[in-house]
Design an enzyme around this catalytic site. Structure first.
Site, PDB file in Angstrom:
ATOM      1  N   ASP A 188      39.648  40.436  40.806  1.00  0.00           N
ATOM      2  CA  ASP A 188      39.462  39.705  42.060  1.00  0.00           C
ATOM      3  C   ASP A 188      38.416  40.414  42.914  1.00  0.00           C
ATOM      4  OD1 ASP A 188      41.513  38.055  41.232  1.00  0.00           O
ATOM      5  OD2 ASP A 188      43.051  39.184  42.326  1.00  0.00           O
ATOM      6  N   ILE A 189      37.881  39.711  43.882  1.00  0.00           N
ATOM      7  CA  ILE A 189      36.835  40.259  44.736  1.00  0.00           C
ATOM      8  C   ILE A 189      37.302  41.506  45.481  1.00  0.00           C
ATOM      9  CG2 ILE A 189      37.414  38.765  46.699  1.00  0.00           C
ATOM     10  CD1 ILE A 189      34.387  38.590  47.280  1.00  0.00           C
TER      11      ILE A 189
END
Length: 241
Positions: free
Chosen positions: A102-103
């Site tokens: 995920d970011i």
């Protein structure tokens, strides 16, 4: 490979523009100007554009990156910067992440242009383990060790998660090892237990551990042993517990 195709891929330009560069005498092979777009480039050739040598790709490539927060594991994104920002390699756009983060998740990302190799990492059939260091908002209760091992029913799912290993490091720090990769799985497992993940950092994929010498945003090629470890048959891979 045809010379115009090679130039097109190396410079990330169209075949038509590559052809114009060749005809304009801007391309040399082994120090000699070549003006034929159909010239066959061989592995032993040294091709240069405007005096700059273009490295040929000999076989698939494998890298590890220490991903910082704020970057997405994609080759391109209209909103967020991608991890390819850090990769200074010819035709970096051909690389893909073998298992995305995920970011806001940091740590180990493996990049390759070998689709079969990355499939062994991402396919549920191969049960490739991933280990994460987790920082939590609330105290990690000891009974969660058993709950993670028994499987947890996530919201919106119809089956329990597979057995996972939870190691409590301190009050709000834990290490989790999974053999599957459901959407936001670590975060959702702790949420199902009434806790919230504050930070998530991937430490290893299979037997490949993040190189401690790599600062966030730095990368290096994988060693031969690291590459081969992913191709081991399941019976030779280390068990989950």
């Amino acid at each position: 490979m045809r010379l115009d195709k090679f130039i097109s891929q190396q410079l990330e330009i169209s075949r038509a523009i590559a052809g114009r560069e060749i005809r304009a005498r801007n391309v040399t092979v082994d120090g000699e100007v070549v003006r034929e777009a159909a010239f066959k480039v061989l592995p032993e050739h040294e091709v240069a554009h405007d005096g700059n040598v273009l490295l040929q790709q000999n076989g698939p490539r494998y890298f590890m990156l220490n991903k910082p927060e704020g970057y997405v594991c994609a080759t391109e994104d209209e909103i967020n910067p991608t991890i390819l920002y850090f990769i200074e390699e010819p035709m970096a756009w051909k690389l893909h992440a073998a298992g995305r983060l995920d970011i806001d998740t940091t740590g180990l990302v493996l990049l390759t242009d070998d689709g079969q190799w990355s499939h062994r990492i991402t396919s549920p059939r191969h049960h490739c383990e991933k280990t994460y260091r987790v920082t939590l908002a609330e105290t990690v209760e000891p009974e969660l060790v058993t709950r993670f091992a028994d499987g947890i029913m996530l919201q919106g799912e119809s089956e329990l998660t597979k057995a996972a290993v939870l190691e409590i490091l301190d009050d709000k720090q834990a290490r989790v090892t999974l053999s599957e990769g459901r959407y936001h799985q670590v975060k959702r497992m702790f949420a199902a237990c009434g806790n919230h993940v504050v930070a998530l950092h991937r430490e290893s994929v299979g037997d490949i551990a993040l190189d401690e010498a790599l600062e966030p945003g730095e990368y290096r090629p994988l060693t031969e042993a690291e590459i081969l470890s992913i191709n081991l048959p399941p019976e030779l891979q280390k068990p989950l517990s």
